[in-house]
Write an enzyme that holds these catalytic residues in place. Structure first.
Site, PDB file in Angstrom:
ATOM      1  N   ASP A  96       0.832  -1.240  -0.189  1.00  0.00           N
ATOM      2  CA  ASP A  96       0.070   0.006   0.049  1.00  0.00           C
ATOM      3  C   ASP A  96       1.182   1.271   0.186  1.00  0.00           C
ATOM      4  O   ASP A  96       1.636   1.565   1.113  1.00  0.00           O
ATOM      5  CB  ASP A  96      -0.912   0.011   1.160  1.00  0.00           C
ATOM      6  CG  ASP A  96      -2.002   1.230   0.884  1.00  0.00           C
ATOM      7  OD1 ASP A  96      -1.772   2.413   0.753  1.00  0.00           O
ATOM      8  OD2 ASP A  96      -3.086   0.772   1.612  1.00  0.00           O
ATOM      9  N   HIS A  97       1.150   1.784  -1.145  1.00  0.00           N
ATOM     10  CA  HIS A  97       2.317   2.835  -1.292  1.00  0.00           C
ATOM     11  C   HIS A  97       2.111   3.813  -0.416  1.00  0.00           C
ATOM     12  O   HIS A  97       2.948   4.808  -0.066  1.00  0.00           O
ATOM     13  CB  HIS A  97       2.624   3.146  -2.767  1.00  0.00           C
ATOM     14  CG  HIS A  97       1.674   4.269  -3.434  1.00  0.00           C
ATOM     15  ND1 HIS A  97       0.454   3.736  -3.812  1.00  0.00           N
ATOM     16  CD2 HIS A  97       1.934   5.386  -3.564  1.00  0.00           C
ATOM     17  CE1 HIS A  97      -0.134   4.863  -4.269  1.00  0.00           C
ATOM     18  NE2 HIS A  97       0.773   5.887  -4.157  1.00  0.00           N
ATOM     19  N   HIS A 107      -5.612   2.933   0.761  1.00  0.00           N
ATOM     20  CA  HIS A 107      -4.825   3.959   1.209  1.00  0.00           C
ATOM     21  C   HIS A 107      -5.505   4.862   2.305  1.00  0.00           C
ATOM     22  O   HIS A 107      -4.612   5.014   3.278  1.00  0.00           O
ATOM     23  CB  HIS A 107      -4.403   5.094  -0.078  1.00  0.00           C
ATOM     24  CG  HIS A 107      -4.079   4.239  -1.421  1.00  0.00           C
ATOM     25  ND1 HIS A 107      -3.218   3.531  -1.013  1.00  0.00           N
ATOM     26  CD2 HIS A 107      -4.095   4.652  -2.513  1.00  0.00           C
ATOM     27  CE1 HIS A 107      -2.799   2.965  -2.446  1.00  0.00           C
ATOM     28  NE2 HIS A 107      -3.434   3.623  -3.215  1.00  0.00           N
TER      29      HIS A 107
HETATM   30  C1  BG6 Z   1      -3.125   4.605  -6.955  1.00  0.00           C
HETATM   31  C2  BG6 Z   1      -4.524   4.482  -7.652  1.00  0.00           C
HETATM   32  O1  BG6 Z   1      -3.044   3.290  -5.925  1.00  0.00           O
HETATM   33  O2  BG6 Z   1      -2.739   5.668  -6.237  1.00  0.00           O
HETATM   34  C3  BG6 Z   1      -4.655   5.827  -8.389  1.00  0.00           C
HETATM   35  O3  BG6 Z   1      -4.657   3.516  -8.365  1.00  0.00           O
HETATM   36  C4  BG6 Z   1      -4.099   7.078  -7.793  1.00  0.00           C
HETATM   37  O4  BG6 Z   1      -5.935   6.129  -9.193  1.00  0.00           O
HETATM   38  C5  BG6 Z   1      -2.792   7.036  -7.106  1.00  0.00           C
HETATM   39  O5  BG6 Z   1      -3.881   8.050  -8.819  1.00  0.00           O
HETATM   40  C6  BG6 Z   1      -2.413   8.027  -6.327  1.00  0.00           C
HETATM   41  O6  BG6 Z   1      -1.169   7.911  -5.592  1.00  0.00           O
HETATM   42  P1  BG6 Z   1      -0.448   9.125  -5.451  1.00  0.00           P
HETATM   43  O7  BG6 Z   1       0.940   8.569  -4.570  1.00  0.00           O
HETATM   44  O8  BG6 Z   1       0.245   9.813  -6.715  1.00  0.00           O
HETATM   45  O9  BG6 Z   1      -0.874  10.013  -4.423  1.00  0.00           O
END
Ligand code: BG6
Length: 510
Positions: free
Chosen positions: A194-195, A258
């Protein structure tokens, strides 16, 4: 062995990770090009990538090593956080190679095993990290093939699996995927990405709460009025994303993972220790305490879904959601969702957590704001009718990562006029450098065997339990709650403002 994420060497020196061979399934995809390889390159530039580390890209298309590397290099030039240096790249890229196979061909895995064994026989690392980053329909197959070919076990080292999102599309599919994962790898060798957990400010939530006494004393329903979590994105369905997104929607794409993870970090009890399971044990309790919206009425009352219509974002005219490439013109998939969450436990009873996420909003921003209760309406506050001046603690996850605290102050001059001012901390100013990309931290943690910033099986399943009720009300009920609309480039539908208005509150202006 689980490690402590805040050990001295993490704060002062660099994390020590053992070399391994990283095999990326789905190596020709966007994630590999835009996130994984640039993250590895940046780790290499910082000297954090273990010496002797190799990367094998596994994918279906025919490609030579050179063509694969050239493609990666082109994108790295565009996106690398620390810029691109040809000499450093060449040194880094000599350890990258390509392995062509379909995901369901046992021969492809046999030849991969042979290759990995040869690397080991040549004095390379016996450790293997398998990163499943293909299209989700192949996840099962890849894991099963890893098991069939015996690649899930490394005789002389370790074998681990990193599994990308989406982790299932509902509770049933996530449970099934968990079963497949656990048949193949031990839970402690499984890293569900979950980044958002790798983002520096997300990690700082726990430090802020548990390394400073002043906040934790106030961190409950006696002093906190409500919490807001906002994630706004100007992006729409660029690059053919509509195909995936239209089957997912904002709730499944961002909230299930997230945003509920951020809520868990804000709401969790202090963990018994800083081990991966110590922390995840507490986070999962928050997810279990989320009030489930089991009826269509409860969903309609607490959740707003919406789609954007045409409008202007960043000075450009854009089409409405239903006219996007690869989106069904009659689509009932939400590009925006706002929720009123209730955490039914002692600490949070009665404190709403308002969470919203939307595509085609005016700017890219993710923040959490903790709104403290008002001071009594006597003395100075007897004349302050404007609640917007109240004490708000804002954690900016991105961009301009930092934390600020809004307080009331006296305006200079003879009158006792109050004004909202901010105590502000910015990462860039305080530490003189920007934060590393989330994937840098997460890759390094997976290599080092630290699962703290990865979702555990039960967390994923609990989050799906909550989300499934809402999805069912939207897509299976005879009279589902309506789909609202908002103009692209606006801050979302009026229904979302109404959700807070009804409670006498307002979304924070971003
Ligand atoms: C991803 C989603 O997990 O996270 C995308 O699938 C989203 O839809 C993205 O744009 C957002 O990540 P970050 O790090 O740019 O906020």
């Amino acid at each position: 062995m689980e490690s402590n994420p805040f050990r001295e060497e993490d704060i002062g020196a660099r994390r020590v990770a053992e070399p391994c061979t990283l095999v990326i399934f789905g190596a020709t995809g966007d994630l590999t090009h835009r996130k994984l390889i640039p993250a590895l390159y940046n780790l290499a530039v910082d000297g954090d990538l273990p010496a002797g580390m190799k990367v094998i890209g596994f994918a279906r298309r025919e490609k030579s090593d050179e063509v694969f590397r050239d493609g990666l290099k082109e994108i790295n030039k565009q996106v690398s956080r620390q810029g691109h240096n040809d000499a450093l790249w060449d040194q880094f890229a000599q350890n990258i190679s390509y392995h062509q196979s379909t995901f369901d061909d046992p021969e492809g895995y046999k030849s991969l095993k042979k290759r990995l064994d040869e690397i080991e026989a040549d004095g390379g690392s016996p450790n293997r990290l398998f990163y499943v980053a293909s299209a989700p329909e192949f996840f099962d197959n890849i894991l099963l093939q890893l098991k069939e070919s015996g690649l899930n076990q490394a005789e002389n080292g370790w074998a681990r699996a990193v599994v990308e999102k989406p982790f299932g599309t509902d509770l049933a599919t996530a449970t099934h995927l968990n079963e497949v994962v656990n048949e193949t790898f031990h839970e402690t060798d499984t890293y569900r990405i979950d980044h958002y957990l790798g983002k520096e400010t997300a990690q700082n939530i726990m430090v802020l709460r548990f390394a400073n006494a002043i906040f934790e004393l106030l961190w409950n329903n006696r002093f906190i009025d409500h919490v807001q979590v906002t994630c706004s994105e100007p992006l729409g369905m660029e690059g053919g994303r509509g195909g995936y997104y239209d089957k997912s929607g904002a709730l499944r794409d961002m909230v299930q993972n997230h945003l509920l993870q951020l809520v868990s970090l804000i709401a969790m009890e202090p963990p018994a220790d800083l081990s991966a399971d110590g922390i995840r044990d507490e986070k999962v309790k928050v997810l279990k305490s989320l009030r489930k919206y089991e009826t269509v009425e409860a969903v309609a009352e607490n959740v707003v879904r919406a789609q954007y219509t045409s409008g202007t974002v960043g000075g450009e005219d854009v089409v409405g959601y239903r006219r996007e490439d690869r989106v069904d013109p009659g689509s009932m998939t939400e590009s925006y969702v706002a929720l009123r969450l209730m955490i039914d436990n002692w600490r949070w009873a009665g404190v709403p957590f308002y969470v919203r996420m939307g595509k085609r909003l005016p700017k890219k921003s993710t923040e959490i704001s903790v709104h403290f209760k008002e001071a009594p309406e006597v003395l100075f506050n007897a004349v302050d009718a404007d609640g917007s001046l109240g004490n708000v603690l804002v954690m900016r996850i991105q961009p301009n990562e930092g934390i600020s605290l809004g307080i009331r102050s006296k305006q200079p001059g003879p009158a006792a006029q109050l004004q909202a001012v901010k105590m502000d901390f910015q990462y860039q100013t305080a530490f003189g450098k920007g934060s590393p990309e989330a994937y840098e931290r997460l890759l390094l943690d997976a290599i080092a065997g630290d699962a703290t910033l990865f979702a555990r099986k039960d967390e994923v399943e609990e989050a799906w339990k909550f989300v499934d009720y809402i999805e069912d009300a939207w897509h299976k009920a005879a009279h589902p709650p309506r789909m609202a609309e908002y103009q692209a480039g606006s801050w979302g539908p009026v229904e979302s403002d109404d959700l807070l208005d009804r409670d006498g509150r307002k979304w924070r202006r971003m």
